[in-house]
Scaffold this active site. Structure first.
Site, PDB file in Angstrom:
ATOM      1  N   ASP A  14       0.791  -1.248   0.000  1.00  0.00           N
ATOM      2  CA  ASP A  14       0.000   0.000   0.000  1.00  0.00           C
ATOM      3  C   ASP A  14       0.817   1.288   0.000  1.00  0.00           C
ATOM      4  O   ASP A  14       0.502   2.236   0.751  1.00  0.00           O
ATOM      5  CB  ASP A  14      -0.956   0.012   1.205  1.00  0.00           C
ATOM      6  CG  ASP A  14      -2.005  -1.095   1.157  1.00  0.00           C
ATOM      7  OD1 ASP A  14      -1.986  -1.904   0.220  1.00  0.00           O
ATOM      8  OD2 ASP A  14      -2.847  -1.132   2.081  1.00  0.00           O
ATOM      9  N   ASP A  52      -4.604  -0.823  -1.844  1.00  0.00           N
ATOM     10  CA  ASP A  52      -5.926  -0.681  -1.242  1.00  0.00           C
ATOM     11  C   ASP A  52      -6.826  -0.053  -2.308  1.00  0.00           C
ATOM     12  O   ASP A  52      -6.432   0.937  -2.940  1.00  0.00           O
ATOM     13  CB  ASP A  52      -5.785   0.251  -0.029  1.00  0.00           C
ATOM     14  CG  ASP A  52      -6.764  -0.051   1.083  1.00  0.00           C
ATOM     15  OD1 ASP A  52      -7.195  -1.210   1.221  1.00  0.00           O
ATOM     16  OD2 ASP A  52      -7.101   0.891   1.831  1.00  0.00           O
ATOM     17  N   HIS A  54     -10.822   0.665  -2.886  1.00  0.00           N
ATOM     18  CA  HIS A  54     -12.200   0.581  -2.400  1.00  0.00           C
ATOM     19  C   HIS A  54     -13.207   1.184  -3.374  1.00  0.00           C
ATOM     20  O   HIS A  54     -12.930   2.216  -3.990  1.00  0.00           O
ATOM     21  CB  HIS A  54     -12.340   1.352  -1.084  1.00  0.00           C
ATOM     22  CG  HIS A  54     -11.487   0.835   0.026  1.00  0.00           C
ATOM     23  ND1 HIS A  54     -11.500  -0.484   0.430  1.00  0.00           N
ATOM     24  CD2 HIS A  54     -10.587   1.459   0.834  1.00  0.00           C
ATOM     25  CE1 HIS A  54     -10.652  -0.632   1.439  1.00  0.00           C
ATOM     26  NE2 HIS A  54     -10.082   0.522   1.697  1.00  0.00           N
ATOM     27  N   HIS A  58     -17.518   2.662   0.597  1.00  0.00           N
ATOM     28  CA  HIS A  58     -17.070   1.439   1.284  1.00  0.00           C
ATOM     29  C   HIS A  58     -17.416   1.490   2.778  1.00  0.00           C
ATOM     30  O   HIS A  58     -17.317   2.548   3.408  1.00  0.00           O
ATOM     31  CB  HIS A  58     -15.556   1.292   1.101  1.00  0.00           C
ATOM     32  CG  HIS A  58     -15.032  -0.042   1.500  1.00  0.00           C
ATOM     33  ND1 HIS A  58     -14.370  -0.255   2.684  1.00  0.00           N
ATOM     34  CD2 HIS A  58     -15.088  -1.239   0.869  1.00  0.00           C
ATOM     35  CE1 HIS A  58     -14.035  -1.545   2.763  1.00  0.00           C
ATOM     36  NE2 HIS A  58     -14.449  -2.151   1.675  1.00  0.00           N
ATOM     37  N   HIS A  87     -10.784   6.899   1.567  1.00  0.00           N
ATOM     38  CA  HIS A  87      -9.412   6.808   1.062  1.00  0.00           C
ATOM     39  C   HIS A  87      -9.339   5.732  -0.025  1.00  0.00           C
ATOM     40  O   HIS A  87     -10.159   4.808  -0.063  1.00  0.00           O
ATOM     41  CB  HIS A  87      -8.444   6.451   2.203  1.00  0.00           C
ATOM     42  CG  HIS A  87      -8.683   5.080   2.763  1.00  0.00           C
ATOM     43  ND1 HIS A  87      -9.687   4.804   3.679  1.00  0.00           N
ATOM     44  CD2 HIS A  87      -8.097   3.880   2.496  1.00  0.00           C
ATOM     45  CE1 HIS A  87      -9.683   3.520   3.962  1.00  0.00           C
ATOM     46  NE2 HIS A  87      -8.737   2.909   3.257  1.00  0.00           N
ATOM     47  N   LYS A 112      -7.056  -4.918  -3.053  1.00  0.00           N
ATOM     48  CA  LYS A 112      -7.816  -5.472  -1.921  1.00  0.00           C
ATOM     49  C   LYS A 112      -8.776  -4.419  -1.389  1.00  0.00           C
ATOM     50  O   LYS A 112      -8.603  -3.226  -1.643  1.00  0.00           O
ATOM     51  CB  LYS A 112      -6.861  -5.957  -0.829  1.00  0.00           C
ATOM     52  CG  LYS A 112      -5.964  -4.871  -0.285  1.00  0.00           C
ATOM     53  CD  LYS A 112      -4.866  -5.436   0.596  1.00  0.00           C
ATOM     54  CE  LYS A 112      -3.987  -4.345   1.170  1.00  0.00           C
ATOM     55  NZ  LYS A 112      -4.673  -3.414   2.087  1.00  0.00           N
ATOM     56  N   CYS A 157      -2.055  -2.898   7.767  1.00  0.00           N
ATOM     57  CA  CYS A 157      -1.971  -3.786   6.604  1.00  0.00           C
ATOM     58  C   CYS A 157      -0.705  -4.639   6.595  1.00  0.00           C
ATOM     59  O   CYS A 157      -0.756  -5.807   6.193  1.00  0.00           O
ATOM     60  CB  CYS A 157      -2.121  -2.973   5.323  1.00  0.00           C
ATOM     61  SG  CYS A 157      -3.786  -2.240   5.196  1.00  0.00           S
TER      62      CYS A 157
END
Ligand code: ZN
Length: 209
Positions: A14, A52, A54, A58, A87, A112, A157
């Site tokens: 990330d 990351d 989303h 989310h 984010h 993810k 993470c």
């Protein structure tokens, strides 16, 4: 240690604009990992980047829960969940990798946090700890035995990825000075304790480069 052996992989977690200073969910000094991660990358044949990623709205976003604020913790169906500022929304500049990240030979990008209702800190499993991202299968098929982890954030993470990886039977090394943490409610201390108790090595880059 010959880092370039084919059963090693560097997992870069990330390193995205939203986790760097001025980002939506800035990890303090998060951008400082970029040159360190780049230097690490030169020493591995196998590199995986995670991102990351989303959808809008989310359920890990505080904005999806009226009356809640970022960094509150709520109960989700799969357990406690910290609520974050919006984010890493798919396709936005904040979700892009930091401009300075340069590991051109990286063979896989794992995205993810795609399920609107489940967060995913770990690169291997979503936060329900049962839905796989597919990374474990990729690593097994490639004959990977040892994971070296770097990136953001150490206490979320990176931590969850390390914990899942050792449970899956991989050897795991966390390169601490190639990570930065957020530190919410003692999360950094809890991370060190957990990693040590699971037998995960915590090293600094100077130990082996
Ligand atoms: Zn996220």
């Amino acid at each position: 240690m010959t880092l370039k052996r084919m059963d090693n992989v560097l997992i870069v977690v990330d390193v995205q604009n939203d986790f760097c200073p001025d980002g939506a969910l800035a990890v303090p000094s998060g951008d400082e990992v970029v040159p360190i991660v780049n230097r690490l990358g030169e020493n591995f044949r196998n590199v995986v980047l995670t991102q990351d990623w989303h959808p809008v709205g989310h359920l890990s976003f505080a904005s999806a829960h009226p009356g809640r604020a970022p960094y509150d913790t709520i109960a989700m169906s799969y357990g406690p969940q910290v609520l974050w500022p919006d984010h890493c929304v798919q396709g936005t500049p904040g979700a892009a990798f930091h401009d300075g990240l340069h590991i051109p030979q990286a063979g896989l990008v794992v995205r993810k946090g795609l399920d609107p209702a489940i967060d995913s800190y770990s690169a291997l499993y979503e936060n329900d700890r049962t839905t796989p991202t597919g990374l474990t299968g990729y690593l097994r098929e490639r004959g990977i035995k040892r994971l070296f982890l770097a990136g953001l954030a150490l206490d979320f993470c990176v931590r969850y990825s390390a914990e899942d990886a050792i449970r899956e039977g991989f050897a795991v090394v966390v390169i601490e000075d190639a990570c930065r943490g957020i530190d919410i409610d003692g999360s950094m201390a809890a991370t060190h304790q957990s990693l040590k108790s699971l037998g995960i090595s915590i090293v600094n880059i100077e130990a082996f480069l």
